[in-house]
Design an enzyme around this catalytic site. Structure first.
Site, PDB file in Angstrom:
ATOM      1  N   GLN A 214      34.887   4.678  32.789  1.00 16.24           N
ATOM      2  CA  GLN A 214      35.949   4.525  33.952  1.00 16.24           C
ATOM      3  C   GLN A 214      36.171   3.235  34.504  1.00 16.24           C
ATOM      4  O   GLN A 214      36.770   2.858  35.610  1.00 16.24           O
ATOM      5  CB  GLN A 214      35.169   5.556  34.943  1.00 16.24           C
ATOM      6  CG  GLN A 214      35.028   6.867  34.589  1.00 16.24           C
ATOM      7  CD  GLN A 214      34.454   7.825  35.452  1.00 16.24           C
ATOM      8  OE1 GLN A 214      33.479   8.658  34.949  1.00 16.24           O
ATOM      9  NE2 GLN A 214      34.821   7.957  36.614  1.00 16.24           N
ATOM     10  N   CYS A 364      32.971  13.004  43.307  1.00 21.44           N
ATOM     11  CA  CYS A 364      32.949  12.820  44.550  1.00 21.44           C
ATOM     12  C   CYS A 364      32.422  11.758  44.988  1.00 21.44           C
ATOM     13  O   CYS A 364      32.096  10.673  44.224  1.00 21.44           O
ATOM     14  CB  CYS A 364      31.465  13.843  44.842  1.00 21.44           C
ATOM     15  SG  CYS A 364      30.396  12.914  45.949  1.00 21.44           S
ATOM     16  N   GLU A 733      39.233  14.174  44.516  1.00 23.17           N
ATOM     17  CA  GLU A 733      37.735  14.966  44.630  1.00 23.17           C
ATOM     18  C   GLU A 733      37.665  15.862  46.024  1.00 23.17           C
ATOM     19  O   GLU A 733      36.787  16.400  46.009  1.00 23.17           O
ATOM     20  CB  GLU A 733      36.693  13.747  44.724  1.00 23.17           C
ATOM     21  CG  GLU A 733      36.647  12.867  43.464  1.00 23.17           C
ATOM     22  CD  GLU A 733      36.018  11.718  43.785  1.00 23.17           C
ATOM     23  OE1 GLU A 733      35.376  11.151  42.457  1.00 23.17           O
ATOM     24  OE2 GLU A 733      35.840  10.966  44.860  1.00 23.17           O
TER      25      GLU A 733
END
Ligand SMILES: Cc1cc2nc3c(=O)[nH]c(=O)nc-3n(C[C@H](O)[C@H](O)[C@H](O)COP(=O)(O)OP(=O)(O)OC[C@H]3O[C@@H](n4cnc5c(N)ncnc54)[C@H](O)[C@@H]3O)c2cc1C
Lengths: 781, 289
Positions: A214, A364, A733
């Site tokens: 990522q 999150c 999220e």
């Protein structure tokens, strides 16, 4: 001119053409000539001394080319690697394994099958050692020590807020509720597991790493730093992150497999592929949560006044969390949530145990889920203790719209919000009062039905360079836009989509700013040789950072465009008016030049004294984080015979500021809600007393399917972020963070009259039935 | 999740298949592969060879014949789901197949494989016990018919002998006044049962003349709950009889604590499901009267 479909349009996702036709290019699709395959032999023990690795047993398998052990790596000073939290982690153990499924040796072979056979054949002698699994036990004097290089199992103590002031405020409250809660270990379980192809070119001294990451740029820098002593340098390292089948935070860390494949490629001179299997992914990759929280919340005359959270964080054998470096407990101090309260104190003690390392943020923004769970549970409890409906109690205690920007007791400046509007809308949509009436009737008949609310506030978009960095690298993000002569464009970003739809939303932002339709804009990410430097995609940061950079870079292009337009129109720059897609001369809208005209002129007829070309780059350092919020209401029915919780309805009202692509926002919320009910009802990775993983495959780790997923009812309010160029906030999220306490509050609400005050998650049928049985409420039919 | 290497055979006849099994003691039959192949991928099963039954003609199909519903061993679950015969006349079987795994698995998983695998978590064994089904097996010494109650000898083991192949399942033909139901409680779709209960009833003049009750995943094999059957037979199917049957079924269960719950919990679930399955079976039997 074609409609440019910027903000607010549900443009079909540009990337879907390849995804739905099976033409995505994932890591396992990378096949290089002469490529070798790597598999990993793993420890059956949670803690053991390795007395001998019989390498010859694997070498005897047909096709096995090499066996790499910790001793091999030690020779290259590669047996250990740093974690993002300045701890260290073994790539391969030199003498002791610290958790079950830990990497013990790498087997390199000419086929995937031979590599697996080699890993299965490898014999390793172990002397089992005592194991510590429970972090509370690990903190006791005399506990088994997990780390040989540390004095104790206590990793860190972190606290924030005014401890004395909070104690005093709690003492002055007329009502205080206290509750312990555990957010168990869970795993992102993305469809695609982790993997890489490492390709070392010995002639050029160049390493190409195809990696499921990522954060490709940060990884390139980390690789350069940890291999500098071997002669690798950052300009000779190219990280390519192809299409990613789900990240959710699990693809932020560096895993030993990546280092092993790289080492194997250097040793063999051939490309080496490592693809983790499903069990390895669940058992050894970074977990999330595992916070043991003791919470206290107090009110005075019905007004929430003080919050205290004390927390034991189980990090496994290494603190391999993926937080910004200055935040060992992430952004946990968002824990005052949506409420106007003056006193708060939070503390976290990190602990080593014989479990896999981690503490990543599962969909999150760094421990926000833990914080939201704590405050939303506690507010519900406190409302009841005050004898008030949890909705009314929330509405009274919310931070009011006129209080924004709001300084929280724990030091954040909330950018914008209108919490009451979101909750009232959710109550309207679900018919809150009618449901309460139905519940009363059902209760009289002995049926169990509950309604639960969660009014969360998130903190996303890390973050301002003043406080946010990862290993010193500031958490800006970037966009580079080039407009071609024919008015089409290419835009590259430092982020990396894993399903979020960046190719579409970024194009829409540029479309809004420049009037070039999204289909005329090629968006690229993930190749460190071509994309500008950025910290990657996680923590809902792409829109707040790189999305903002797209706006700013577009505006730079517009300003250059103004000069070109002035030249073409023979008008004064100051007399030009911008209207989406063109400049015209004030007062004569017919005298106009479109962005396409301007682009062509930038290469064919640029004004003297101005450089040719039309491009811009922006490294956007956000002035603040963004604070998306929402109110969720969940209605459940409980089967008194089996303990099964059925979500009958789930209303989610989200406010993420200005919506770029409403369809993508809805998609993010659908997925997030599904990932939010999962830990509430189904998912957990647990360990027995010997540190054996239970729940390490999909037979036991219960990921919800469409059948377990209720029909989501979505609503929205729009409160723009005042500091973001287009008023947007992150939304990837919100739902994962906001949903779990809504479900817990609903179940506790259904059982409240029986005397139940709390439920731990996951609220499995067995767990719910135990509670029913304890309270004499289990049915036999 | 990569299996070790193995040989693969795809014989055209049952005789050839039996011969291959006898010649390779480490060989295993392959039907739909949805129990066997996962075990191979986990390296829990490492057969040296697979003998695929797919090319052998005549092993699948559903028909009523000679007082039985005959189901070929290689019939896949989705065929049961799509069979009007099963759906209209064999509600216990129809219930069962619907709760096995998910549609993707059901397209491949076979009824014969489900029975022969004898996983205590598999759903068909209890259903077959409740139906008083029998199994036809073909082997080196010819053909024989085995009662379901004799077939399951332990977890993952049956009375099939070396080289023997299950070819057909026979369920007594449904007549007037018969009805059944399968109640399975699972944590999520595709999960094996926390517990499940199969009930098959035969009514005669408003009274229960015959009853089959069997339990899934609460013991080392599927369990036939004889005392529960006895509590139902002769009764009018009123709540008292159902409660008594439910209590007897719970007592017959022999579950272990695991991820799905404690033994006490599973016994409680058996009690609840027995009541629910018996109520539903009664309603269906009355409708068919
Ligand atoms: C995700 C998933 C979920 C599942 N959930 C359930 C569930 O909820 N309930 C349930 O009941 N099942 C479930 N199953 C199992 C599935 O129904 C199996 O496929 C079935 O149990 C076996 O059938 P098969 O045709 O796949 O047999 P195979 O896997 O091919 O064979 C299983 C065993 O039986 C033997 N065998 C097969 N056919 C014969 C024969 N004719 N004669 C003798 N021996 C034979 C094989 O040698 C092997 O040992 C699930 C499977 C999966 C993958």
């Amino acid at each position: 001119m074609a409609e440019c479909r910027g903000l607010g349009h549900s443009v079909q996702r540009k990337e879907d053409a390849r995804f739905i036709r099976g033409q995505g290019r994932y890591i396992d699709d990378v096949k290089l000539p002469g490529m070798l395959y790597l598999d990993i032999a793993r420890s059956p023990y949670a803690h053991a001394k390795i007395t001998r690795i019989h390498e010859e047993t694997a070498m005897a398998v047909d096709g096995v080319a090499a066996v790499i052990t910790g001793k091999t790596l030690e020779g290259f000073k590669l047996a250990w690697m740093p974690t993002l939290m300045s701890d260290q982690q073994m790539v391969l153990p030199v003498d002791t394994v610290k958790y079950q499924a830990q990497e013990v040796a790498a087997i390199v072979a000419t086929s995937r099958y031979a590599a697996a056979d080699g890993a299965a054949a490898l014999e390793v002698d172990y002397d089992p050692l005592p194991v510590v699994v429970d972090p509370h036990e690990a903190l006791k004097p005399g506990a088994t020590k997990v780390r040989d290089d540390k004095d104790s199992n206590h990793i860190f103590h972190w606290e924030h807020g005014d401890a004395d002031g909070t104690e005093a405020a709690l003492a002055g409250c007329d009502t205080v509720v206290e509750q312990k809660m555990h957010l168990p270990r869970i795993h992102v379980a993305s469809i695609e597991t982790c993997g890489c192809v490492a390709s070392w070119n010995p002639v050029e001294g160049h390493l190409t790493l195809y990696l499921t990451t990522q954060a490709p740029h940060a990884i390139r820098t980390v690789v350069a730093l940890v291999t500098a002593h071997l002669g690798l340098a950052e300009h000779k390292i190219r990280v390519i992150s192809p299409d990613i089948g789900g990240g959710f935070g699990g693809k932020v860390p560096v895993y030993p497999g990546y280092v092993l494949a790289t080492a194997a490629s250097v040793v063999t001179g051939k490309p080496v592929k490592w693809i983790e299997d499903r069990s390895e992914n669940l058992q050894a990759d970074s977990f999330a949560r595992d916070y043991h929280i003791t919470a206290k919340l107090g009110s005075k005359k019905g007004k929430v006044t003080a919050l205290k959270l004390d927390t034991v964080a189980d990090h496994g054998y290494s603190d391999a969390a993926a937080n910004p470096s200055k935040f060992p407990a992430g952004l946990y101090h968002i824990a005052t949530g949506s409420y106007d309260l003056a006193n708060a104190h939070v503390s976290v003690d990190g602990v080593y145990t014989n479990k896999p390392p981690g503490g990543i943020a599962y969909r999150c923004s760094f421990r926000v889920t833990e914080a939201v769970h704590a405050i939303e549970r506690m507010v519900d409890l406190l409302a009841r203790e005050n004898g008030e409906d949890p909705a009314d109690f929330r509405l009274r205690n919310f931070i009011k719209p006129e209080q924004f920007p709001y300084q929280s007791a724990l030091g954040w400046e909330y950018d914008s919000g209108n919490y009451g509007a979101a909750l009232e809308k959710a109550m309207d949509m679900i018919g809150y009062q009618d449901l309460r009436a139905e519940q009363a009737e059902k209760r009289a008949r002995g049926e169990l039905m509950g309604i639960g609310i969660s009014s969360f506030t998130e903190i996303v978009g890390a973050g301002p360079s003043k406080t946010f960095d990862i290993l010193g690298i500031k958490m800006f993000d970037s966009a580079e836009i080039r407009i071609h002569p024919t008015g089409k464009a290419i835009a590259r970003f430092g982020t990396k989509s894993q399903g979020q739809g960046h190719e579409t939303t970024y194009a829409q932002i540029i479309a809004e700013e420049l009037g070039i339709p999204p289909e005329d804009i090629q968006v690229e990410e993930g190749d460190t040789d071509t994309a500008p430097y950025g910290l990657g995609t996680y923590a809902s940061r792409s829109t707040p950072t790189a999305g903002a950079a797209a706006s700013i870079a577009s505006r730079k292009i517009r300003e250059k465009g103004r000069k070109i337009a002035a030249h073409l129109l023979e008008a004064d720059e100051a007399d030009l008016v911008w209207e989406q897609g063109k400049f015209y001369v004030k007062g004569s809208p017919d005298r106009a030049k479109t962005i396409q005209d301007i682009a062509f002129a930038a290469y064919t007829n640029h004004p003297q004294g101005l450089e040719a070309g039309l491009e811009a780059i922006s490294y956007y350092d956000p002035p603040n984080l963004t604070f998306p919020f929402g109110s969720y209401i969940c209605c459940v029915d409980i089967d008194r015979g089996t303990g099964q919780v059925k979500i009958r309805r789930f209303v989610a009202v989200d406010d993420c500021g200005v919506r770029i692509n409403p369809m993508i926002v809805d998609g993010q919320i659908h997925g997030g809600l599904t990932m939010g009910i999962a830990p509430a009802l189904l998912e957990e990775i647990s360990y027995d007393a010997d540190g054996n993983i239970t729940g390490g495959n999909f037979m036991e780790y219960l990921v919800p399917t469409a059948m377990e997923t209720p029909h989501w009812e979505l609503g929205e309010t729009v409160t723009p972020s005042p500091h973001h160029p287009i008023g947007a906030k992150g939304v990837g999220e919100s739902a994962t963070v906001g949903a779990p306490p809504a479900v817990v509050n609903a179940v506790v609400d259904a059982l409240w009259h029986l005397g139940v005050r709390h439920m731990e998650i996951p609220m499995t049928p067995a767990r719910v039935w135990d509670v029913l049985n304890e309270h004499g409420a289990a049915a036999t039919r | 999740m990569i299996p070790p290497s193995f040989d693969y055979h795809a014989p055209d006849t049952l005789e050839e298949a039996s011969r291959l099994l006898l010649a390779n003691p480490e060989a295993k039959l392959l039907a739909g592969g949805h129990s066997l192949i996962p075990m191979m991928r986990f390296r829990l099963a490492e057969p040296a060879a697979l003998v695929d039954l797919r090319r052998i003609p005549g092993l699948s199909g559903i028909r009523e014949e000679g007082g039985s519903l005959c189901i070929g061993a290689m019939t896949c679950e989705s065929a049961l789901e799509k069979s009007d015969l099963v759906q209209s006349r064999y509600p216990l079987l129809a219930d069962t197949t619907r709760v096995i795994a998910d549609p993707v698995v059901r397209n491949l998983a076979t009824v014969g494989g489900n029975v022969a695998h004898a996983d205590p978590g598999n759903d068909h064994p209890a259903t077959m016990l409740a139906y008083r089904a029998s199994f036809v097996a073909s082997g080196p010494s010819g053909r024989r018919t085995i009662a379901a109650s004799d077939f399951f000898t332990g977890p993952f083991s049956t009375c099939l002998e070396e080289g023997e192949i299950l070819t057909e399942i026979r369920i007594p033909e449904a007549g007037p006044g018969s009805g059944g139901a399968y109640q399975k409680f699972e944590r999520k779709v595709g999960d094996y049962a926390v517990a499940a209960v199969a009930v098959q009833l035969q009514l005669d003049g408003g009274r229960v003349a015959g009853a089959g009750v069997a339990l899934t995943n609460v013991g080392l094999t599927a369990i036939q709950a004889g005392a529960a059957e006895a509590a139902l037979v002769g009764s009018d199917g009123g709540d008292a009889a159902l409660d008594a049957a439910a209590e007897a079924a719970a007592a017959a269960a022999d579950p272990a604590d695991d991820h799905r719950g404690s033994a006490d919990y599973k016994r409680a679930v058996v009690r609840v499901l027995t009541h629910r399955a018996a109520s539903s079976a009664l309603a269906r039997a009355r409708e068919a009267s």
